[in-house]
Design a protein around this motif. Structure first.
Motif, PDB file in Angstrom:
ATOM      1  N   GLN A  75       5.897   7.431  -3.747  1.00 40.31           N
ATOM      2  CA  GLN A  75       7.050   7.068  -2.928  1.00 40.31           C
ATOM      3  C   GLN A  75       6.787   7.357  -1.441  1.00 40.31           C
ATOM      4  O   GLN A  75       7.225   6.609  -0.568  1.00 40.31           O
ATOM      5  CB  GLN A  75       8.302   7.814  -3.393  1.00 40.31           C
ATOM      6  N   LEU A  78       4.665   4.465  -0.266  1.00 43.68           N
ATOM      7  CA  LEU A  78       5.462   3.236  -0.162  1.00 43.68           C
ATOM      8  C   LEU A  78       6.306   3.217   1.104  1.00 43.68           C
ATOM      9  O   LEU A  78       6.483   2.165   1.729  1.00 43.68           O
ATOM     10  CB  LEU A  78       6.362   3.094  -1.394  1.00 43.68           C
ATOM     11  N   ILE A  88       3.667  -5.893  -2.088  1.00 42.59           N
ATOM     12  CA  ILE A  88       3.443  -4.544  -2.598  1.00 42.59           C
ATOM     13  C   ILE A  88       3.894  -4.483  -4.047  1.00 42.59           C
ATOM     14  O   ILE A  88       5.054  -4.766  -4.359  1.00 42.59           O
ATOM     15  CB  ILE A  88       4.204  -3.494  -1.771  1.00 42.59           C
ATOM     16  N   VAL A  90       3.705  -2.186  -7.878  1.00 39.39           N
ATOM     17  CA  VAL A  90       3.518  -0.847  -8.429  1.00 39.39           C
ATOM     18  C   VAL A  90       3.323  -0.915  -9.944  1.00 39.39           C
ATOM     19  O   VAL A  90       3.819  -1.826 -10.607  1.00 39.39           O
ATOM     20  CB  VAL A  90       4.706   0.093  -8.113  1.00 39.39           C
ATOM     21  N   SER A 109      11.518   2.178  -1.071  1.00 41.32           N
ATOM     22  CA  SER A 109      11.121   0.864  -0.561  1.00 41.32           C
ATOM     23  C   SER A 109      11.173  -0.185  -1.667  1.00 41.32           C
ATOM     24  O   SER A 109      10.869   0.091  -2.824  1.00 41.32           O
ATOM     25  CB  SER A 109       9.701   0.936   0.008  1.00 41.32           C
ATOM     26  N   VAL A 111       9.885  -2.946  -3.846  1.00 42.02           N
ATOM     27  CA  VAL A 111       8.546  -3.360  -4.271  1.00 42.02           C
ATOM     28  C   VAL A 111       8.640  -4.183  -5.558  1.00 42.02           C
ATOM     29  O   VAL A 111       9.706  -4.306  -6.152  1.00 42.02           O
ATOM     30  CB  VAL A 111       7.629  -2.136  -4.508  1.00 42.02           C
TER      31      VAL A 111
END
Length: 228
Positions: A75, A78, A88, A90, A109, A111
């Protein structure tokens, strides 16, 4: 009064609550990186390096896979990535952690999650954040061609970088470095300090001889997981 700390860093990462020293008589502190060789650069410089690496990879037609712990480190990364460079993504473990944090009011954020249905074309020039356990697994094949990076305080040691076999190592830790540990301990004004994890013996001698602090080693039943 006695204060028992957990893992801590003195630099404000902009995500978690800033470090705040509490004056006490006794203080329990970790010292994972309690050697002078561990000196962190300001995180803004590290994230500039990460974003530059990502941009270079994208221009070279490669995806970027960055390994970091699913809780905390991921985190933090990010929050400081430059989304203008590309998409982006994950790993599922990071995604699930993000959802738990979001449900508890912590801003994360925005993602994308890597799924079986994500087409390979969507990863073009992307940054993918994954836990270290994903390194070298079949899960990685979908991102080819890619370059790998690791964010860890242990990347400060050249031999560790070689053993991890990543293309790039970024020195980023959620533990305090040598100077950070000294700063935190002195700020407590504690008369006695108990040290756990890492270089407890040598760091304890330094506190005793150079700072006049009564420091002793505290044996615990855990600590192997400290290797980032």
């Amino acid at each position: 009064m006695a204060v028992v700390s957990g893992d801590y860093k003195v630099e404000n990462d902009g995500l978690s609550a800033p470090f705040e020293p509490i004056k006490c008589h006794e203080f329990v502190s970790e010292c994972t990186f309690g050697l002078p060789i561990y000196k962190w650069e300001p995180q803004v410089e590290i994230f500039d390096q990460v974003n530059s690496w990502w941009k270079e990879n994208a221009l070279d037609g490669r995806n970027s896979v960055l390994f970091a712990y699913s809780l905390g480190k991921a985190q933090r990364i990010l929050k400081h990535l430059d989304p203008s460079i590309g998409k982006i993504f994950v790993h599922g473990a990071v995604w699930n952690t993000n959802q738990a944090l979001l449900a508890n009011g912590i801003a994360i954020s925005d993602v994308l999650k890597v799924t079986q249905d994500t087409s390979k074309s969507e990863f073009k020039g992307a940054m993918i954040i994954a836990p270290p356990s994903a390194f070298g697994t079949p899960w990685m094949r979908r991102f080819s061609p890619y370059r790998t990076g690791i964010c860890s305080g242990w990347m400060a040691v050249r031999g560790t970088r070689r053993r991890r076999a990543a293309d790039r190592g970024f020195v980023l830790s959620d533990h305090a470095d040598w100077e950070g540990l000294i700063q935190a301990i002195v700020a407590t004004e504690a008369e006695k300090v108990y040290l756990t994890h890492g270089s407890t013996a040598s760091f304890g001698r330094f506190l005793q001889e150079e700072k006049g602090i009564d420091a002793v080693e505290l044996q615990t039943l855990f600590g192997a997981e400290e290797v980032e």
